[in-house]
Write an enzyme that holds these catalytic residues in place. Structure first.
Site, PDB file in Angstrom:
ATOM      1  N   GLY A 402       0.983  -1.228  -0.095  1.00 59.58           N
ATOM      2  CA  GLY A 402       0.071  -0.001   0.242  1.00 59.58           C
ATOM      3  C   GLY A 402       0.873   1.304  -0.023  1.00 59.58           C
ATOM      4  CG  HIS A 404       3.938   2.876   5.702  1.00 53.40           C
ATOM      5  ND1 HIS A 404       4.907   2.068   5.999  1.00 53.40           N
ATOM      6  CD2 HIS A 404       4.168   3.924   6.454  1.00 53.40           C
ATOM      7  CE1 HIS A 404       5.789   2.453   7.120  1.00 53.40           C
ATOM      8  NE2 HIS A 404       5.158   3.647   7.308  1.00 53.40           N
ATOM      9  CB  CYS A 405       4.214  -0.792   0.796  1.00 50.58           C
ATOM     10  SG  CYS A 405       3.616  -2.056   1.933  1.00 50.58           S
ATOM     11  CG  MET A 406       3.455   1.703  -3.169  1.00 52.94           C
ATOM     12  SD  MET A 406       2.368   2.142  -4.575  1.00 52.94           S
ATOM     13  CE  MET A 406       1.258   3.263  -3.719  1.00 52.94           C
TER      14      MET A 406
END
Length: 416
Positions: A402, A404-406
């Protein structure tokens, strides 16, 4: 103007962030290789890029400076005449080619690229058999013969690096320094090269403290690292992060004169793909508010790591209490609020956690970026008073990560 690195929370006003726009590496995904490349499906590149461009523009609209990984690494390679040659050598050594002739042909293909940015992009995209001069391979070994088969049987010599748009994972900014992480999967370990060259050769970032060395035998990934405050970080014991890696990171952070960290909280979460990182089960959205996947409540074990009695020693203790009590203690608050992904509906919770409903990116306290598709969780967050910036996510979400991951935050202001 912000220079260097400064991350002392997950929610302070975001000033600078690093992304990677999905590129042609996604075009080298196929039904035959998605499994080993950690994808469950093949995103449609054109739409994924449009969604990512919207994500980046929404950040800019909030006053955030957006940097791109490939451009930063290219600047690092251009800054030192030795860096480019070394980068190609290290990349080829890690690309999984056994045949010396084919390996040399791939090296030559990369050496022939003059522009540093084009070189970095090619390293991410991968190398197809029809891009190199396999006919020039002399005195071929058996490995060369098999790897140079070409055609439909072996069209890709060097796998793409499609997970790189999840920039959170391969290195992690903590305070004024960075953890250069060792990825669990062999298919992602080449990503560590980008962080290593960025923080060795880039003029702005070459002197920052290094908290973890990817040469360590123990794997740790950035999605498992949450900066709860200047003095406390959380790290997930997960499918992708080992306890021994947390020991090493904690010891360095706790005893370095350049670190403000005084406690590391290790959160033991289920070791399964749907819970792959700590930030897939909870993230902070406000000073006293977190999203959380309800599936971890009641079963989570948390350990506190602090300085021991003697130089270089650490002390481990298991934390008592519920997750909200542990987080309140970490933040020095009387209480925190946990907002369940999917609410009390177990099907919605499982579905939206799979689509990263708990994986939010705070732009400032109380304002977070979320995937538009997680309608149940987003409605709950909205009615809890959280300001939502919804990102289109039909294709980006296929990579299992999501907002945060990106994103890898480089600079946040102090929380007021």
């Amino acid at each position: 103007m912000t220079t260097g690195l400064n991350i002392c929370s997950e929610i302070g006003e975001l000033r600078k962030v690093m992304l990677h726009r999905p590129g042609d590496e996604l075009l080298n995904l196929s039904p035959d290789n998605i499994g080993r490349l950690l994808f469950d499906d093949i995103p449609f590149l054109e739409t994924a890029q449009a969604e990512h461009d919207r994500f980046a523009q929404m950040l800019r609209d909030e006053g955030v400076e957006v940097l791109y990984l490939d451009q930063l690494v290219a600047e690092a390679l251009a800054a030192n005449p030795m860096a480019r040659e070394s980068f190609v050598r290290d990349y080829v050594a890690e690309c999984g080619i056994d045949g010396p002739g084919v390996r040399e042909a791939v090296r030559q293909r990369l050496e022939d690229i003059d522009d540093p940015l084009e070189l970095v992009e090619k390293a991410i995209t991968g190398v197809r058999a029809d891009e190199v001069d396999l006919a020039s391979v002399k005195d071929a070994s058996l490995a060369d013969v098999m790897e140079a088969g070409g055609g439909d049987e072996n069209p890709i010599l060097v796998d793409p690096i499609p997970n790189v748009y999840f920039t959170r994972d391969t290195f992690s900014v903590i305070g004024s320094g960075v953890s250069l992480n060792r990825m669990r999967s062999a298919t992602r370990r080449r990503e560590s090269l980008f962080g290593r060259y960025l923080f060795t050769y880039h003029p702005e970032y070459s002197h920052v403290p290094i908290w973890y060395d990817p040469a360590s035998p123990y794997h740790i990934e950035g999605g498992d690292i949450l900066v709860l405050s200047a003095s406390v970080i959380g790290v997930g014991i997960s499918e992708r992060t080992q306890p021994a890696a947390i020991d090493r990171l904690a010891k360095h952070l706790l005893w370095s004169e350049k670190s403000q960290v005084r406690a590391v909280y290790a959160f033991s979460i289920p070791h399964k793909r749907s819970f792959m990182h700590l930030d897939t089960v909870f993230t902070q959205v406000d000073v006293d508010t977190f999203t959380v996947h309800p599936g971890i409540l009641g079963t989570l074990k948390v350990f506190s790591i602090t300085r021991g009695a003697h130089e270089g020693e650490t002390r481990i203790s298991q934390m008592e209490g519920t997750l909200d009590q542990v987080l309140a203690s970490a933040l020095g608050l009387s209480a925190v609020r946990l907002i369940k992904c999917g609410g009390d509906d177990p099907i919605a919770a499982a579905r939206e956690q799979w689509n990263d409903g708990s994986n939010t990116l705070a732009v400032r306290p109380g304002t977070v970026m979320v995937y538009q598709r997680n309608a149940v969780t987003n409605d709950i967050l909205y009615h809890a008073g959280v300001n939502l910036l919804e990102i289109p996510s039909a294709e980006l979400s296929r990579g299992r990560g999501g907002p945060h991951c990106m994103s890898m935050a480089f600079w946040r202001d102090a929380v007021k």
